[in-house]
Motif scaffolding. Structure first.
Motif, PDB file in Angstrom:
ATOM      1  N   TYR A 286       0.946  -1.204  -0.127  1.00  0.00           N
ATOM      2  CA  TYR A 286      -0.015   0.116  -0.053  1.00  0.00           C
ATOM      3  C   TYR A 286       0.851   1.326  -0.272  1.00  0.00           C
ATOM      4  CZ  TYR A 286      -3.005   3.657   1.812  1.00  0.00           C
ATOM      5  OH  TYR A 286      -3.565   5.024   2.023  1.00  0.00           O
ATOM      6  N   TYR A 287       1.732   1.164   0.899  1.00  0.00           N
ATOM      7  CA  TYR A 287       2.493   2.564   1.007  1.00  0.00           C
ATOM      8  C   TYR A 287       3.610   2.608  -0.244  1.00  0.00           C
ATOM      9  CZ  TYR A 287       0.613   4.207   5.360  1.00  0.00           C
ATOM     10  OH  TYR A 287      -0.053   4.805   5.929  1.00  0.00           O
ATOM     11  N   ASP A 288       4.123   1.429  -0.666  1.00  0.00           N
ATOM     12  CA  ASP A 288       5.099   1.410  -1.825  1.00  0.00           C
ATOM     13  C   ASP A 288       4.205   2.405  -3.136  1.00  0.00           C
ATOM     14  OD1 ASP A 288       7.085   0.126  -0.687  1.00  0.00           O
ATOM     15  OD2 ASP A 288       6.670  -1.777  -1.536  1.00  0.00           O
TER      16      ASP A 288
ATOM     17  N   VAL B 284       1.396   9.689  -3.429  1.00  0.00           N
ATOM     18  CA  VAL B 284       0.221  10.305  -3.057  1.00  0.00           C
ATOM     19  C   VAL B 284       0.061  10.780  -1.674  1.00  0.00           C
ATOM     20  CG1 VAL B 284      -2.514   9.983  -2.352  1.00  0.00           C
ATOM     21  CG2 VAL B 284      -1.324   8.628  -4.558  1.00  0.00           C
ATOM     22  N   TYR B 285       0.921  10.065  -0.869  1.00  0.00           N
ATOM     23  CA  TYR B 285       1.155  10.448   0.594  1.00  0.00           C
ATOM     24  C   TYR B 285       1.762  11.881   0.658  1.00  0.00           C
ATOM     25  CZ  TYR B 285       2.151  10.200   5.397  1.00  0.00           C
ATOM     26  OH  TYR B 285       2.214  10.281   6.763  1.00  0.00           O
ATOM     27  N   SER B 286       2.513  12.465  -0.238  1.00  0.00           N
ATOM     28  CA  SER B 286       2.876  13.698  -0.155  1.00  0.00           C
ATOM     29  C   SER B 286       1.868  14.793  -0.137  1.00  0.00           C
ATOM     30  CB  SER B 286       3.949  14.245  -1.342  1.00  0.00           C
ATOM     31  OG  SER B 286       4.961  13.375  -1.426  1.00  0.00           O
TER      32      SER B 286
ATOM     33  N   LEU C  86      15.673   8.859  16.573  1.00  0.00           N
ATOM     34  CA  LEU C  86      15.125   7.972  15.592  1.00  0.00           C
ATOM     35  C   LEU C  86      13.872   7.904  15.098  1.00  0.00           C
ATOM     36  CD1 LEU C  86      16.124   5.527  13.750  1.00  0.00           C
ATOM     37  CD2 LEU C  86      15.398   3.988  15.612  1.00  0.00           C
ATOM     38  N   ASP C  87      13.479   8.167  13.754  1.00  0.00           N
ATOM     39  CA  ASP C  87      12.207   8.090  13.358  1.00  0.00           C
ATOM     40  C   ASP C  87      11.705   6.854  12.570  1.00  0.00           C
ATOM     41  OD1 ASP C  87       9.753   9.049  12.553  1.00  0.00           O
ATOM     42  OD2 ASP C  87      10.167  10.476  11.066  1.00  0.00           O
ATOM     43  N   ALA C  88      10.850   6.074  13.485  1.00  0.00           N
ATOM     44  CA  ALA C  88      10.628   4.744  13.263  1.00  0.00           C
ATOM     45  C   ALA C  88       9.317   4.915  12.176  1.00  0.00           C
ATOM     46  CB  ALA C  88      10.141   3.961  14.534  1.00  0.00           C
TER      47      ALA C  88
ATOM     48  N   PHE D 286      13.948   4.907   9.777  1.00  0.00           N
ATOM     49  CA  PHE D 286      13.805   3.555   8.813  1.00  0.00           C
ATOM     50  C   PHE D 286      12.350   3.450   8.604  1.00  0.00           C
ATOM     51  CE2 PHE D 286      12.848   2.260  13.102  1.00  0.00           C
ATOM     52  CZ  PHE D 286      11.963   1.418  13.244  1.00  0.00           C
ATOM     53  N   ASP D 287      12.304   2.795   7.370  1.00  0.00           N
ATOM     54  CA  ASP D 287      10.780   2.354   7.156  1.00  0.00           C
ATOM     55  C   ASP D 287      10.728   1.127   6.474  1.00  0.00           C
ATOM     56  OD1 ASP D 287       8.121   4.579   6.681  1.00  0.00           O
ATOM     57  OD2 ASP D 287       8.092   2.654   5.300  1.00  0.00           O
ATOM     58  N   ILE D 288       9.699   0.549   6.389  1.00  0.00           N
ATOM     59  CA  ILE D 288       9.602  -1.067   5.834  1.00  0.00           C
ATOM     60  C   ILE D 288       9.295  -0.740   4.233  1.00  0.00           C
ATOM     61  CG2 ILE D 288       7.018  -1.290   6.033  1.00  0.00           C
ATOM     62  CD1 ILE D 288       7.775  -3.980   7.337  1.00  0.00           C
TER      63      ILE D 288
ATOM     64  N   GLY E 195       9.136   2.330  -1.457  1.00  0.00           N
ATOM     65  CA  GLY E 195       8.408   3.191  -2.066  1.00  0.00           C
ATOM     66  C   GLY E 195       8.747   4.608  -1.243  1.00  0.00           C
ATOM     67  N   MET E 196       8.350   4.526   0.056  1.00  0.00           N
ATOM     68  CA  MET E 196       8.402   5.779   0.831  1.00  0.00           C
ATOM     69  C   MET E 196       9.900   6.189   0.927  1.00  0.00           C
ATOM     70  SD  MET E 196       5.351   6.654   1.417  1.00  0.00           S
ATOM     71  CE  MET E 196       5.210   7.515   3.178  1.00  0.00           C
ATOM     72  N   LEU E 197      10.709   5.226   0.899  1.00  0.00           N
ATOM     73  CA  LEU E 197      12.160   5.418   1.431  1.00  0.00           C
ATOM     74  C   LEU E 197      12.892   5.905   0.058  1.00  0.00           C
ATOM     75  CD1 LEU E 197      13.206   2.201   3.084  1.00  0.00           C
ATOM     76  CD2 LEU E 197      13.264   4.507   4.233  1.00  0.00           C
TER      77      LEU E 197
ATOM     78  N   MET F 146       9.331  -2.135  12.360  1.00  0.00           N
ATOM     79  CA  MET F 146       9.152  -1.600  13.674  1.00  0.00           C
ATOM     80  C   MET F 146       9.129  -2.835  14.764  1.00  0.00           C
ATOM     81  SD  MET F 146       7.921   1.643  13.354  1.00  0.00           S
ATOM     82  CE  MET F 146       6.954   1.824  14.961  1.00  0.00           C
ATOM     83  N   TYR F 147       8.933  -3.986  14.463  1.00  0.00           N
ATOM     84  CA  TYR F 147       8.961  -5.150  15.272  1.00  0.00           C
ATOM     85  C   TYR F 147      10.298  -5.557  15.557  1.00  0.00           C
ATOM     86  CZ  TYR F 147       4.225  -5.221  14.320  1.00  0.00           C
ATOM     87  OH  TYR F 147       2.591  -4.828  14.390  1.00  0.00           O
ATOM     88  N   ASN F 148      11.378  -5.164  14.902  1.00  0.00           N
ATOM     89  CA  ASN F 148      12.782  -5.173  15.097  1.00  0.00           C
ATOM     90  C   ASN F 148      13.550  -4.082  14.675  1.00  0.00           C
ATOM     91  OD1 ASN F 148      15.026  -6.808  15.063  1.00  0.00           O
ATOM     92  ND2 ASN F 148      14.913  -8.068  13.354  1.00  0.00           N
TER      93      ASN F 148
ATOM     94  N   MET G 282       5.214   8.483  13.839  1.00  0.00           N
ATOM     95  CA  MET G 282       4.109   9.321  13.449  1.00  0.00           C
ATOM     96  C   MET G 282       3.207   8.685  12.308  1.00  0.00           C
ATOM     97  SD  MET G 282       4.547  12.090  14.792  1.00  0.00           S
ATOM     98  CE  MET G 282       6.080  12.501  15.991  1.00  0.00           C
ATOM     99  N   GLY G 283       1.994   8.399  12.576  1.00  0.00           N
ATOM    100  CA  GLY G 283       1.102   7.877  11.490  1.00  0.00           C
ATOM    101  C   GLY G 283       1.448   6.456  11.170  1.00  0.00           C
ATOM    102  N   VAL G 284       2.107   5.787  12.075  1.00  0.00           N
ATOM    103  CA  VAL G 284       2.299   4.355  12.034  1.00  0.00           C
ATOM    104  C   VAL G 284       1.665   3.289  12.950  1.00  0.00           C
ATOM    105  CG1 VAL G 284       4.466   2.580  11.775  1.00  0.00           C
ATOM    106  CG2 VAL G 284       4.804   5.216  11.727  1.00  0.00           C
TER     107      VAL G 284
HETATM  108  C1  SAM Z   1       1.451   7.268   7.300  1.00  0.00           C
HETATM  109  S1  SAM Z   1       2.877   6.975   7.219  1.00  0.00           S
HETATM  110  C2  SAM Z   1       4.031   8.154   7.641  1.00  0.00           C
HETATM  111  C3  SAM Z   1       5.312   8.369   7.447  1.00  0.00           C
HETATM  112  C4  SAM Z   1       5.793   9.482   8.207  1.00  0.00           C
HETATM  113  N1  SAM Z   1       6.302   8.849   9.625  1.00  0.00           N
HETATM  114  C5  SAM Z   1       5.038  10.967   8.113  1.00  0.00           C
HETATM  115  O1  SAM Z   1       4.845  11.248   9.353  1.00  0.00           O
HETATM  116  O2  SAM Z   1       5.058  11.414   7.164  1.00  0.00           O
HETATM  117  C6  SAM Z   1       3.021   5.375   7.641  1.00  0.00           C
HETATM  118  C7  SAM Z   1       4.633   4.955   7.435  1.00  0.00           C
HETATM  119  O3  SAM Z   1       4.698   3.653   8.302  1.00  0.00           O
HETATM  120  C8  SAM Z   1       5.225   2.612   7.641  1.00  0.00           C
HETATM  121  N2  SAM Z   1       5.241   1.424   8.163  1.00  0.00           N
HETATM  122  C9  SAM Z   1       4.364   0.632   8.251  1.00  0.00           C
HETATM  123  N3  SAM Z   1       4.622  -0.634   8.967  1.00  0.00           N
HETATM  124  C10 SAM Z   1       5.827  -0.751   9.226  1.00  0.00           C
HETATM  125  C11 SAM Z   1       6.439  -1.435   9.932  1.00  0.00           C
HETATM  126  N4  SAM Z   1       6.107  -2.799  10.296  1.00  0.00           N
HETATM  127  N5  SAM Z   1       7.881  -1.102   9.879  1.00  0.00           N
HETATM  128  C12 SAM Z   1       8.478   0.061   9.520  1.00  0.00           C
HETATM  129  N6  SAM Z   1       7.692   1.157   9.062  1.00  0.00           N
HETATM  130  C13 SAM Z   1       6.316   0.611   8.698  1.00  0.00           C
HETATM  131  C14 SAM Z   1       5.043   2.776   6.205  1.00  0.00           C
HETATM  132  O4  SAM Z   1       5.744   2.250   5.220  1.00  0.00           O
HETATM  133  C15 SAM Z   1       4.533   4.236   5.936  1.00  0.00           C
HETATM  134  O5  SAM Z   1       5.680   4.805   5.366  1.00  0.00           O
END
Ligand code: SAM
Length: 296
Positions: A16-18, A23-25, A59-61, A82-84, A87-89, A111-113, A127-129
């Protein structure tokens, strides 16, 4: 619920995020709508600025496209992310290049590791995660592992009390949970909720279109813990964090079904109210909160 499974949900979320990174911008620029991401970022930055002693290692998770990393680096704070989602990266790396910052400030990670050493951080942002993830006990355990003894988290969570003000299917869900919690018999629950549903003319509600179509995130396949203004401190304490500050964002002046009819009111009112802290109205009028909490 079981057939979808956690692993499948994770893959679905990443995909979804890839696909949605461009659009997220729009949540930062607005493009005609309320820029949730932009406001969240401004409030979060003000909260980080006020933390004493100043956090040195941040660190921004789930950093997404690195907005927070860039803003904190500009303020001279050592922040990585870091991010999963690749596409976002990728979008994040572009933004880092534009800001003349090294691309390797952000990396792939889960996030889980969390890709960080034990006791290595002063502040962990997310934020938003968490709004899209289950197993919060595991997440907060990871947060505690990577933070030092006086480390803090600054996270966004949904404020479920807002559901009482939406007068839509979320209100019914909220009441369903409430009635279940206080053990109202199932038959009476169903009867009362059916009646409330008909008072609200739920079948007539036109769904408000949103830039980020959260409904495409198939959250109903996992159990996401629910927080609100009244339970957040207690819930976080169970995970070993004490709430220090709380701010709300995305204020709704009226129930969401009126947004199409009064768009200017929604935008203007939301932005005006966001300047005040600890305003009780926000407890009902906001669906999102930023929570700063310290490791206990
Ligand atoms: C709503 S976006 C927020 C992005 C950023 N924190 C911001 O404030 O603009 C949610 C982000 O969480 C990431 N995400 C979701 N599950 C994750 C996981 N298990 N580990 C790391 N990142 C994850 C998504 O890929 C996405 O980039």
């Amino acid at each position: 619920m079981k057939t979808f499974g956690r692993e499948k949900y994770q893959k679905h979320l990443k995909k979804y995020y890839d696909q949605k990174s461009a659009v997220y911008s729009a949540t930062y620029t607005g493009e005609g709508r309320y820029p949730t991401g932009f406001h969240r970022l401004q409030i979060a930055l003000a909260m980080v600025d006020a933390i004493r002693p100043k956090p040195k290692k941040v660190l921004d998770a789930g950093c997404g496209d690195a907005r927070m990393v860039i803003e904190l680096q500009k303020r001279g704070i050592s922040c990585t992310g870091f991010d999963i989602s690749t596409g976002m990266l990728d979008t994040g790396k572009e933004l880092l290049r534009e800001a003349k910052l090294p691309e390797n400030l952000i990396m792939e990670g889960d996030m889980y590791n969390i890709p960080a050493k034990k006791n290595s951080l002063d502040l962990l942002l997310s934020m938003g995660v968490l709004e899209n993830l289950d197993r919060h006990d595991e997440l907060f355990k990871e947060f505690r592992r990577v933070l030092n003894s006086k480390g803090r988290i600054l996270i966004s969570l949904e404020n479920k009390l807002f559901s009482l003000f939406t007068f839509n299917q979320h209100t019914i869900r909220f009441l369903q949970r409430l009635f279940k919690d206080i053990k109202i018999p199932a038959k009476i629950r169903a009867d009362v909720l059916r009646a409330i549903g008909s008072w609200l003319h739920l079948e007539d509600i036109e769904q408000v279109e949103r830039i980020i179509e959260d409904r495409q995130i198939q959250k109903n396949h996992i159990a996401i813990p629910e927080y609100d203004r009244l339970n957040v401190d207690g819930e976080l304490r169970k995970f070993g964090f004490a709430t220090e500050r709380l701010r709300f964002y995305h204020v709704h002046p009226l129930p969401p079904r009126f947004e199409k009819k009064y768009p200017e009111l929604f935008r203007g009112f939301a932005e005006r109210l966001e300047t005040s802290e600890y305003d009780w109205h926000s407890t009902l009028l906001c669906n999102c909160m930023l929570v700063q909490a310290v490791k206990m």
